[in-house]
Design an enzyme around this catalytic site. Sequence first.
Site, PDB file in Angstrom:
ATOM      1  N   ASP A   9       0.884  -1.164   0.000  1.00 19.35           N
ATOM      2  CA  ASP A   9       0.000   0.000   0.000  1.00 19.35           C
ATOM      3  C   ASP A   9       0.922   1.214   0.000  1.00 19.35           C
ATOM      4  O   ASP A   9       1.488   1.580   1.023  1.00 19.35           O
ATOM      5  CB  ASP A   9      -0.882  -0.042   1.263  1.00 19.35           C
ATOM      6  CG  ASP A   9      -1.662   1.255   1.478  1.00 19.35           C
ATOM      7  OD1 ASP A   9      -1.664   2.116   0.576  1.00 19.35           O
ATOM      8  OD2 ASP A   9      -2.278   1.386   2.555  1.00 19.35           O
ATOM      9  N   LYS A  71       2.728  11.361  -3.571  1.00 18.25           N
ATOM     10  CA  LYS A  71       1.704  10.647  -4.352  1.00 18.25           C
ATOM     11  C   LYS A  71       0.747  11.630  -5.034  1.00 18.25           C
ATOM     12  O   LYS A  71       0.148  11.312  -6.054  1.00 18.25           O
ATOM     13  CB  LYS A  71       0.940   9.726  -3.414  1.00 18.25           C
ATOM     14  CG  LYS A  71       0.032   8.718  -4.084  1.00 18.25           C
ATOM     15  CD  LYS A  71      -0.540   7.798  -3.027  1.00 18.25           C
ATOM     16  CE  LYS A  71      -1.587   6.855  -3.580  1.00 18.25           C
ATOM     17  NZ  LYS A  71      -2.060   5.931  -2.529  1.00 18.25           N
ATOM     18  N   GLU A 172      -7.409   0.481  -4.218  1.00 15.94           N
ATOM     19  CA  GLU A 172      -7.349   0.340  -2.762  1.00 15.94           C
ATOM     20  C   GLU A 172      -8.619  -0.266  -2.145  1.00 15.94           C
ATOM     21  O   GLU A 172      -8.521  -1.178  -1.318  1.00 15.94           O
ATOM     22  CB  GLU A 172      -7.008   1.692  -2.133  1.00 15.94           C
ATOM     23  CG  GLU A 172      -5.533   2.057  -2.361  1.00 15.94           C
ATOM     24  CD  GLU A 172      -5.233   3.543  -2.288  1.00 15.94           C
ATOM     25  OE1 GLU A 172      -6.132   4.309  -1.897  1.00 15.94           O
ATOM     26  OE2 GLU A 172      -4.110   3.936  -2.637  1.00 15.94           O
ATOM     27  N   ASP A 194     -13.021   4.696   2.818  1.00 18.89           N
ATOM     28  CA  ASP A 194     -11.572   4.861   2.916  1.00 18.89           C
ATOM     29  C   ASP A 194     -11.217   6.332   3.100  1.00 18.89           C
ATOM     30  O   ASP A 194     -11.238   7.117   2.155  1.00 18.89           O
ATOM     31  CB  ASP A 194     -10.928   4.299   1.640  1.00 18.89           C
ATOM     32  CG  ASP A 194      -9.403   4.429   1.659  1.00 18.89           C
ATOM     33  OD1 ASP A 194      -8.862   5.093   2.559  1.00 18.89           O
ATOM     34  OD2 ASP A 194      -8.762   3.863   0.759  1.00 18.89           O
TER      35      ASP A 194
END
Length: 637
Positions: A9, A71, A172, A194
């Site tokens: 992850d 990211k 994800e 999430d």
Amino acid sequence: MGEKIIGIDLGTTNSVVSVVVGGEPVVIQNQEGSRITPSVVSWTKEKEILVGEPAKRRAILDPLNTVYESKRFIGRKYDEVKDIAKKVSYKVVPDEKGDAAFDIPNAGKVVRPEEVGAHILRKLKEAAEAYLGEEVKKAVITVPAYFNERQRQATKMAGKLAGLEVVRVLNEPTAAALAYGLDKKENAKILVYDFGGGTFDVSILEGGEGVIEVKATAGDPFLGGANIDERIMDWLIEEFKKETGIDLRQDKTALQRLKDAAEQAKKELSFKMETEISLPFITIDPETKQPLHLQKKLTRARLEQMIEDIVDRTMDIVKEALADANLKPEDIDDVVLVGGSTRIPLVQRKIKEFFGKEPHKGVNPDEVVAVGAAIQGSVLSGEKKDVLLIDVTPLSLGIETYGGTMTVLIPRNTPIPVRKCETFTTVTDFQTEVEIKVYQGESPIAKENKLLGTFRLTGIPPAPRGVPQIEVCFDIDADGILHVTARDKATGKEQSITVQPSSGLTEEEVKKMLEEYEKHKEEYEKKKKLIELKNQLDQIVYPIERFLKEAADKFTEEERKELEQLVIESRKAIETSTDLEEVERQLKKAQEVAAKYGEKLYKLAQENQKGENKGGDNKGGDNKGDDQGPIDAKPVD
Ligand code: AMP
């Protein structure tokens, strides 16, 4: 058994590595003994590159040489991320291709986000190798559901730079569902909520008989724990300004310390009712030259007030996803929490209020995605055989057809991999080329959507309009890459394109288009209806026009007048009218006239056919052919 495939992850804030050993996923500790590695890289003056916790510790001391949240920049153009660039304490610049990159003084060069990702991945790879006692070459890496092709490719590149072959880029939420064990449930539906450091994603997934299917996804790529930290920071800065008149925003180092303190306070308030924020020597009083300290008390209740709208926004997105999947809250069997921000009590309370039950707390929310990636890795290595994964397309995909219509081949939220074909035909007589324009989006007007690519199919044998059969196929593979093929059924001639990563939509564009769609849904429906009516009208008028030209002598003066009048009025309606009722009226009129002359027109058509079709397989010249789709495919001049 194949070699080990680890699951990673690669998060905005933190990264986690996991691997399945003896059928069970294990979260691997890093070199510092922690299961979570901050996604931070720092360059020292001595040209040393620090990764993870040691790098995060330097973020305050050396903000220009320490990259966090990289990211946000991976696989993106500098122009797209200019605004986010202003919020970080290091320097974001365009590289020679205009991609976002970082100007790091101590590195002595411009560092690309892929390289930053590679440093983090390499550290995790080494941790896994130390744990397994063998070299690791392959990985499954997760990305947010809304990552576009470029971002996915760039993530793969980061893996490559770290010496890892990325065998699958996994969404994800899908990974979270795997960790939850959705594949082993019978017809269960879960909602993955999430809420991480930088992104918010909701997915609704259905599982059963070894299969996991994503029913709907929604999200906001700029909603995360960092927004909450910012609220606390803003509050601290305001309070400090009120007390001292000094604006801490001018001081980069102070900002970095405030950010850390804000995050720390937020985390503490997840299990305490009150916390003390203490930042000694935060700045120097410019007049007295005395050091100033910041000391503030923050209660959970006050924090909840500050962030309630943020949490409400996540719940709005939950509602959006439910509506998209055509489900009610009570249809969801379990809400699976992912991301550190789901530890916030207010978040859990809002979820419980809305769904009428406690969210599921099986796997640690920080680790659940990496665990899912490890499970997927073990499936791909052949170790585990019982799961198949299905993701969905976030937006509809189709081609432009006659009248500028968007004809959808793959509707949004279709599970992938998927292949869909439809047959189209030409719009003008003796047309030998068609242009295929591939679009992504929800508007019924093709050019209001995002153009992904264009190509031509040439060499179609000349034939009247409506005769050639051109099969267009959309093929999306497991990695989400789209291949479009057009084939002339008569000759077997075919042309195709693969949609280039760079032509994909950015996160903001996807979000904006979905918002636009919601806002203009009714208008879109109207436009769509208008185009449909116009197409129907065209189908009636076109052959009449032709007969008037080619077989005028078959009509009496009076008949000709009536038909000519109809053609003129109808063409005007097709070309200029935006009024649904007007076009509807004209269509009705055309249908009546066509019916009146039905027999005559039919006979003419028959004769015409014989003349044109030397043994061809045209099924009666009826343009409304059922499997042909609408009369379509734009002519090429
Ligand atoms: P992730 O992206 O899953 O690593 O989540 C990181 C985010 O979760 C960061 O914004 C953290 O500040 C936040 N976070 C971690 N632990 C907690 C906690 N106990 N309470 C509130 N937020 C947390």
